[in-house]
Design a protein around this motif. Structure first.
Motif, PDB file in Angstrom:
ATOM      1  N   LEU A  66       0.826  -1.235   0.165  1.00 43.30           N
ATOM      2  CA  LEU A  66       0.077  -0.159   0.215  1.00 43.30           C
ATOM      3  C   LEU A  66       0.964   1.201   0.036  1.00 43.30           C
ATOM      4  O   LEU A  66       1.773   1.498   1.017  1.00 43.30           O
ATOM      5  CB  LEU A  66      -0.978   0.089   1.368  1.00 43.30           C
ATOM      6  N   GLY A  67       0.645   2.025  -0.826  1.00 40.57           N
ATOM      7  CA  GLY A  67       1.404   3.345  -1.023  1.00 40.57           C
ATOM      8  C   GLY A  67       0.523   4.584  -0.727  1.00 40.57           C
ATOM      9  O   GLY A  67       0.240   4.713   0.489  1.00 40.57           O
ATOM     10  N   GLY A  68       0.295   5.267  -1.895  1.00 39.68           N
ATOM     11  CA  GLY A  68      -0.622   6.337  -1.586  1.00 39.68           C
ATOM     12  C   GLY A  68      -1.832   6.420  -2.521  1.00 39.68           C
ATOM     13  O   GLY A  68      -2.530   7.531  -2.445  1.00 39.68           O
ATOM     14  N   ARG A  69      -2.270   5.434  -3.300  1.00 42.41           N
ATOM     15  CA  ARG A  69      -3.317   5.440  -4.041  1.00 42.41           C
ATOM     16  C   ARG A  69      -4.239   4.408  -3.823  1.00 42.41           C
ATOM     17  O   ARG A  69      -3.956   3.329  -2.966  1.00 42.41           O
ATOM     18  CB  ARG A  69      -3.029   4.959  -5.508  1.00 42.41           C
ATOM     19  N   TYR A  70      -5.712   4.775  -3.895  1.00 42.12           N
ATOM     20  CA  TYR A  70      -6.827   3.878  -3.792  1.00 42.12           C
ATOM     21  C   TYR A  70      -6.788   2.887  -4.878  1.00 42.12           C
ATOM     22  O   TYR A  70      -7.236   1.626  -4.695  1.00 42.12           O
ATOM     23  CB  TYR A  70      -7.845   4.668  -3.130  1.00 42.12           C
ATOM     24  N   GLY A  71      -6.993   3.264  -6.029  1.00 36.81           N
ATOM     25  CA  GLY A  71      -6.847   2.646  -7.135  1.00 36.81           C
ATOM     26  C   GLY A  71      -8.279   2.621  -7.844  1.00 36.81           C
ATOM     27  O   GLY A  71      -9.219   3.321  -7.572  1.00 36.81           O
ATOM     28  N   SER A  72      -8.270   1.696  -8.998  1.00 35.14           N
ATOM     29  CA  SER A  72      -9.748   1.668  -9.466  1.00 35.14           C
ATOM     30  C   SER A  72     -10.681   1.246  -8.577  1.00 35.14           C
ATOM     31  O   SER A  72     -10.863   0.283  -7.580  1.00 35.14           O
ATOM     32  CB  SER A  72      -9.611   0.831 -10.814  1.00 35.14           C
ATOM     33  N   ILE A  73     -11.676   1.902  -8.829  1.00 36.52           N
ATOM     34  CA  ILE A  73     -13.142   1.599  -7.993  1.00 36.52           C
ATOM     35  C   ILE A  73     -14.259   0.977  -8.811  1.00 36.52           C
ATOM     36  O   ILE A  73     -14.500   1.134  -9.735  1.00 36.52           O
ATOM     37  CB  ILE A  73     -13.874   3.000  -7.404  1.00 36.52           C
ATOM     38  N   ALA A  74     -14.753  -0.168  -7.886  1.00 39.96           N
ATOM     39  CA  ALA A  74     -15.682  -1.076  -8.517  1.00 39.96           C
ATOM     40  C   ALA A  74     -17.115  -0.497  -8.439  1.00 39.96           C
ATOM     41  O   ALA A  74     -17.269   0.537  -7.708  1.00 39.96           O
ATOM     42  CB  ALA A  74     -15.532  -2.269  -7.902  1.00 39.96           C
ATOM     43  N   PRO A  75     -17.951  -1.030  -9.165  1.00 41.44           N
ATOM     44  CA  PRO A  75     -19.656  -0.394  -9.138  1.00 41.44           C
ATOM     45  C   PRO A  75     -20.193  -0.369  -7.787  1.00 41.44           C
ATOM     46  O   PRO A  75     -21.031   0.452  -7.495  1.00 41.44           O
ATOM     47  CB  PRO A  75     -20.441  -1.249 -10.063  1.00 41.44           C
ATOM     48  N   ASP A  76     -19.558  -1.314  -6.829  1.00 40.86           N
ATOM     49  CA  ASP A  76     -20.037  -1.307  -5.281  1.00 40.86           C
ATOM     50  C   ASP A  76     -19.572   0.055  -4.682  1.00 40.86           C
ATOM     51  O   ASP A  76     -19.669  -0.157  -3.307  1.00 40.86           O
ATOM     52  CB  ASP A  76     -19.740  -2.456  -4.756  1.00 40.86           C
ATOM     53  N   GLY A  77     -18.501   0.757  -5.145  1.00 35.89           N
ATOM     54  CA  GLY A  77     -17.961   1.785  -4.449  1.00 35.89           C
ATOM     55  C   GLY A  77     -16.592   1.432  -3.730  1.00 35.89           C
ATOM     56  O   GLY A  77     -16.004   2.298  -3.428  1.00 35.89           O
ATOM     57  N   LYS A  78     -16.100  -0.023  -3.929  1.00 38.14           N
ATOM     58  CA  LYS A  78     -14.994  -0.186  -3.026  1.00 38.14           C
ATOM     59  C   LYS A  78     -13.840  -0.322  -4.218  1.00 38.14           C
ATOM     60  O   LYS A  78     -14.212  -0.730  -5.434  1.00 38.14           O
ATOM     61  CB  LYS A  78     -15.241  -1.644  -2.410  1.00 38.14           C
ATOM     62  N   GLY A  79     -12.537  -0.248  -3.867  1.00 35.79           N
ATOM     63  CA  GLY A  79     -11.422  -0.352  -4.923  1.00 35.79           C
ATOM     64  C   GLY A  79     -11.404  -1.805  -4.964  1.00 35.79           C
ATOM     65  O   GLY A  79     -11.313  -2.643  -4.071  1.00 35.79           O
ATOM     66  N   TYR A  80     -10.707  -2.157  -6.271  1.00 31.65           N
ATOM     67  CA  TYR A  80     -10.372  -3.508  -6.429  1.00 31.65           C
ATOM     68  C   TYR A  80      -9.332  -3.998  -5.796  1.00 31.65           C
ATOM     69  O   TYR A  80      -9.442  -5.234  -5.109  1.00 31.65           O
ATOM     70  CB  TYR A  80     -10.046  -3.787  -7.842  1.00 31.65           C
ATOM     71  N   THR A  81      -8.314  -3.123  -5.244  1.00 33.16           N
ATOM     72  CA  THR A  81      -7.278  -3.698  -4.386  1.00 33.16           C
ATOM     73  C   THR A  81      -8.012  -3.976  -3.039  1.00 33.16           C
ATOM     74  O   THR A  81      -7.701  -5.203  -2.113  1.00 33.16           O
ATOM     75  CB  THR A  81      -6.196  -2.621  -4.062  1.00 33.16           C
ATOM     76  N   GLU A  82      -8.766  -3.212  -2.510  1.00 35.35           N
ATOM     77  CA  GLU A  82      -9.545  -3.424  -1.151  1.00 35.35           C
ATOM     78  C   GLU A  82     -10.322  -4.713  -1.392  1.00 35.35           C
ATOM     79  O   GLU A  82     -10.564  -5.432  -0.418  1.00 35.35           O
ATOM     80  CB  GLU A  82     -10.200  -2.132  -0.649  1.00 35.35           C
ATOM     81  N   LYS A  83     -10.809  -5.054  -2.455  1.00 32.47           N
ATOM     82  CA  LYS A  83     -11.951  -6.000  -2.615  1.00 32.47           C
ATOM     83  C   LYS A  83     -11.009  -7.383  -2.494  1.00 32.47           C
ATOM     84  O   LYS A  83     -11.163  -8.385  -1.998  1.00 32.47           O
ATOM     85  CB  LYS A  83     -12.585  -6.007  -3.814  1.00 32.47           C
ATOM     86  N   GLU A  84      -9.758  -7.109  -3.225  1.00 35.38           N
ATOM     87  CA  GLU A  84      -9.003  -8.467  -3.276  1.00 35.38           C
ATOM     88  C   GLU A  84      -8.506  -8.677  -1.829  1.00 35.38           C
ATOM     89  O   GLU A  84      -8.583  -9.845  -1.314  1.00 35.38           O
ATOM     90  CB  GLU A  84      -7.593  -8.092  -3.992  1.00 35.38           C
ATOM     91  N   TYR A  85      -7.868  -7.653  -0.966  1.00 33.01           N
ATOM     92  CA  TYR A  85      -7.614  -7.795   0.423  1.00 33.01           C
ATOM     93  C   TYR A  85      -8.727  -8.399   1.398  1.00 33.01           C
ATOM     94  O   TYR A  85      -8.683  -9.529   2.079  1.00 33.01           O
ATOM     95  CB  TYR A  85      -7.128  -6.318   0.988  1.00 33.01           C
ATOM     96  N   ALA A  86     -10.150  -7.855   1.144  1.00 37.66           N
ATOM     97  CA  ALA A  86     -11.307  -8.437   2.074  1.00 37.66           C
ATOM     98  C   ALA A  86     -11.313  -9.729   1.616  1.00 37.66           C
ATOM     99  O   ALA A  86     -11.731 -10.690   2.438  1.00 37.66           O
ATOM    100  CB  ALA A  86     -12.389  -7.354   1.679  1.00 37.66           C
TER     101      ALA A  86
END
Length: 337
Positions: A66-86
């Protein structure tokens, strides 16, 4: 060196962390691991994310950078990186997170901090990640390989995973021999189970529901001063059919055995109870209760299990079996005249 290789999924935003991903990937190759990631096709839509989930399903360890970007956002409002993590957390994978210690120090083109909405999502995600105990802060890309190697070695020791073994390293002949041995053991076990099931273990000459049995009821009352007093024991004769017919609708869902005892006690003593006292508690004497329970179980009308009460303690609960449901319908269904 172990012949087993571990697959390690590397997750991060892509364009801003290429150098960091490459540094960790090289370190993983040197460890004999199998690094996997989305370098060739970064996640940018839901169809791609479904593919990523299948890759994570086959993964032994998960690394997040994790650097300083949130990244691409999915239709559900969450970022794809966060979705991978979850998803990795949901699957129970060991997660090794490497979080930049000061995102504000990064070049602006490498962060989402100028976008208030993305910045809010980023810091919420960052706070969630840093709450995990397996987190290491980093500042320079050159630090990451050593951090990753140390963290992964610790995880392999404390949380060993399945891993992958090259097919040629497996003793095929020994494996096939073991399979044949296990198949033979399985056939023997199935034969024994079949013989057991074919035996008639049901006791013979069981009295049916028409049987009338003597019951003993322990009674308690409240007098006019609201004190609980023992009313002594009552005795009665009643058929199992009458008792079962009274109980059955209440056992469609699990019924506490104490409540079953009270219902049967009231049914058995109907017409005998004194009108000079306020009824407090009626219950079957223990031996009577056990006899009725054993009879209902032997007739396969009920099953008894241990469940939690509303107060949190464990108690016996009675519930109808399929046969018990059929018998209830016979006794209680409304019939046309």
């Amino acid at each position: 060196m172990s012949q087993k290789k571990y697959q390690v999924f590397i997750s991060s935003t892509y364009a801003d962390l290429k150098e960091e991903r490459n540094a960790i990937t090289r370190a993983l190759y040197e460890m004999g691991c199998i690094p996997v990631g989305m370098e060739a096709f970064p996640a940018s839509d839901e169809e791609q994310f479904e593919f990523i989930k299948r890759i994570i399903d086959e993964t032994d360890y998960y690394i997040l950078i994790l650097g300083g970007r949130y990244g691409s956002i999915a239709p559900d409002g969450k970022g794809y990186t966060e979705k991978e993590y979850a998803y990795a957390r949901e699957k129970g994978l060991p997660v090794l997170a490497f979080v930049h210690s000061d995102p504000n120090s990064l070049d602006k083109e490498r962060t989402d901090l100028n976008d208030s909405q993305r910045a809010e999502k980023f810091f919420r995600f960052r706070n969630d990640v840093t709450a995990n105990r397996m987190v290491k802060m980093w500042t320079e890309p050159m630090e990451l390989p050593s951090f990753a190697v140390l963290a992964l070695n610790r995880a392999m020791t404390s949380q060993p995973q399945t891993g992958w073994v090259r097919g040629t390293t497996v003793d095929i002949e020994a494996a096939l021999s073991r399979i044949v041995e296990l198949q033979s053991q399985l056939q023997d076990a199935q034969r024994i189970i079949g013989e057991f099931e074919n035996q008639n273990h049901t006791p013979q000459n069981i009295a049916g529901l028409e049987h009338v049995l003597p019951v003993t009821v322990e009674t308690f009352y409240r007098n006019h001063q609201s004190s609980v007093i023992s009313g002594g024991d009552m005795t009665a004769k009643i058929s199992l059919e009458t008792l079962f017919g009274r109980l059955a609708p209440n056992m469609i869902e699990p019924l506490n055995q104490a409540q079953a005892s009270n219902m049967m006690a009231l049914t058995a003593t109907d017409g005998q109870r004194s009108s000079n006292h306020v009824e407090y508690k009626f219950e079957l004497e223990r031996e009577t209760l056990n006899t009725i329970r054993i009879q209902f179980e032997a007739l396969k009308l009920i099953s008894v299990g241990r469940l939690k009460t509303q107060g949190g303690s464990l108690a016996n609960f009675w519930q109808l079996t399929e046969r018990g449901t059929v018998e209830m319908q016979r006794l209680r269904v409304i019939k046309l005249e």
